[in-house]
Design an enzyme around this catalytic site. Structure first.
Site, PDB file in Angstrom:
ATOM      1  N   GLN A   1       0.842  -1.061  -0.246  1.00 34.02           N
ATOM      2  CA  GLN A   1       0.003   0.343  -0.152  1.00 34.02           C
ATOM      3  C   GLN A   1       1.122   1.521  -0.133  1.00 34.02           C
ATOM      4  OE1 GLN A   1      -2.844  -0.570   3.210  1.00 34.02           O
ATOM      5  NE2 GLN A   1      -3.937  -1.853   2.532  1.00 34.02           N
TER       6      GLN A   1
ATOM      7  N   THR B   1     -12.060  -5.434   4.976  1.00 32.98           N
ATOM      8  CA  THR B   1     -10.954  -4.680   5.235  1.00 32.98           C
ATOM      9  C   THR B   1     -11.729  -3.579   4.641  1.00 32.98           C
ATOM     10  OG1 THR B   1      -9.148  -2.792   4.771  1.00 32.98           O
ATOM     11  CG2 THR B   1      -9.024  -5.573   3.815  1.00 32.98           C
TER      12      THR B   1
ATOM     13  N   CYS C   1     -13.061   2.080   7.886  1.00 30.74           N
ATOM     14  CA  CYS C   1     -11.865   1.093   8.820  1.00 30.74           C
ATOM     15  C   CYS C   1     -12.525   0.574   9.115  1.00 30.74           C
ATOM     16  CB  CYS C   1     -10.502   1.882   8.999  1.00 30.74           C
ATOM     17  SG  CYS C   1      -9.300   0.659   9.391  1.00 30.74           S
ATOM     18  N   THR C   2     -12.025  -0.620   9.388  1.00 29.94           N
ATOM     19  CA  THR C   2     -12.403  -1.736  10.213  1.00 29.94           C
ATOM     20  C   THR C   2     -12.334  -2.025  11.590  1.00 29.94           C
ATOM     21  OG1 THR C   2     -11.272  -3.207   9.345  1.00 29.94           O
ATOM     22  CG2 THR C   2     -13.952  -3.589   8.991  1.00 29.94           C
TER      23      THR C   2
END
Length: 231
Positions: free
Chosen positions: A52, A83, A196-197
């Site tokens: 990422q 996610t 965002c989890t």
């Protein structure tokens, strides 16, 4: 009951929430000793986070695509990515599998519609807040999406990666998130997507005035509903 294929580990802190919520939901729906039928492929998040940071979304998608193919071969009936951010690479993952996906943003948009809200603030990683793969899904449902200011986005992102993904809930960071949510509220937000989890580990309904949409919980619950649908 269908078998849920889970692409998790990003981070494992929130993937654990998925497992808990899915099993609780199945027990609630079916009673007795029933539990969720699921298969989990949990990646090494250090490797994924580096991809990422390097902007190697193609490499990240291919990594998840291979894991998705393994889940399909093992008998999963549909897939969820545990996610928000990695929903950006679904087009790449789809080259490896024929299974359908339950998209986290679509599930969240449905809950926002059910709450009759038309304007929401979005918190998440910088990738989720600044790229359009996520907000576009919400806006397709007729819901306006607002994101924090540049400095606020930096703070939200840093807290996710440097604290929440490591299992740390810091009071000063909770206060900062509350401040950012109040800023979004002042700009007209009627609710807040915890996009965002991990954010639900830090912020709950009791911390803010606005309704919250915890995407980890919503996604897990909707996965169970999909699994229990008759063929």
């Amino acid at each position: 009951m269908k078998t849920i294929g889970m692409l998790g580990g990003m981070s494992w802190e929130s993937t654990a929430i998925y497992y808990k919520v899915m099993n609780e939901r199945v027990k609630q729906r079916l009673g007795g000793l029933h539990s969720a039928k699921c298969l989990l492929s949990s990646v090494d998040f250090e490797e994924m986070a580096q991809l990422q940071a390097d902007g190697d979304w193609q490499g990240a998608g291919e990594l998840l695509g291979k894991q998705a193919a393994a889940l399909e071969q093992a008998g999963a009936d549909f897939l969820i990515i545990c996610t928000n951010t990695m929903h950006s690479v679904i087009p790449t993952i789809k080259r490896f599998v024929s299974l359908p996906f339950l998209h986290i943003a679509e599930a969240t948009a449905t809950r926002i519609q059910q709450a009759s809200l038309s304007k929401v603030g979005l918190l998440g990683t910088r990738y989720t807040m600044e790229q359009d793969f996520y907000s576009a899904k919400i806006e397709e449902a007729g819901i306006e999406v607002m994101i924090p200011s540049e400095q606020e986005r930096q703070d939200v992102h840093r807290i996710i990666y440097e604290e929440l993904c490591l299992g740390h809930q810091v009071d000063s960071s909770r206060a900062r998130y509350q401040e950012i949510i109040r800023s979004l509220q002042a700009r007209g937000a009627e609710g807040i997507i915890l996009g965002c989890t991990e954010i639900g580990l830090l912020i709950s309904e009791s911390d803010v005035e606005l309704p919250l949409f915890d995407t980890a919980v919503i996604h897990a619950e909707e996965a169970v509903e999909r699994a229990l649908l008759a063929d």
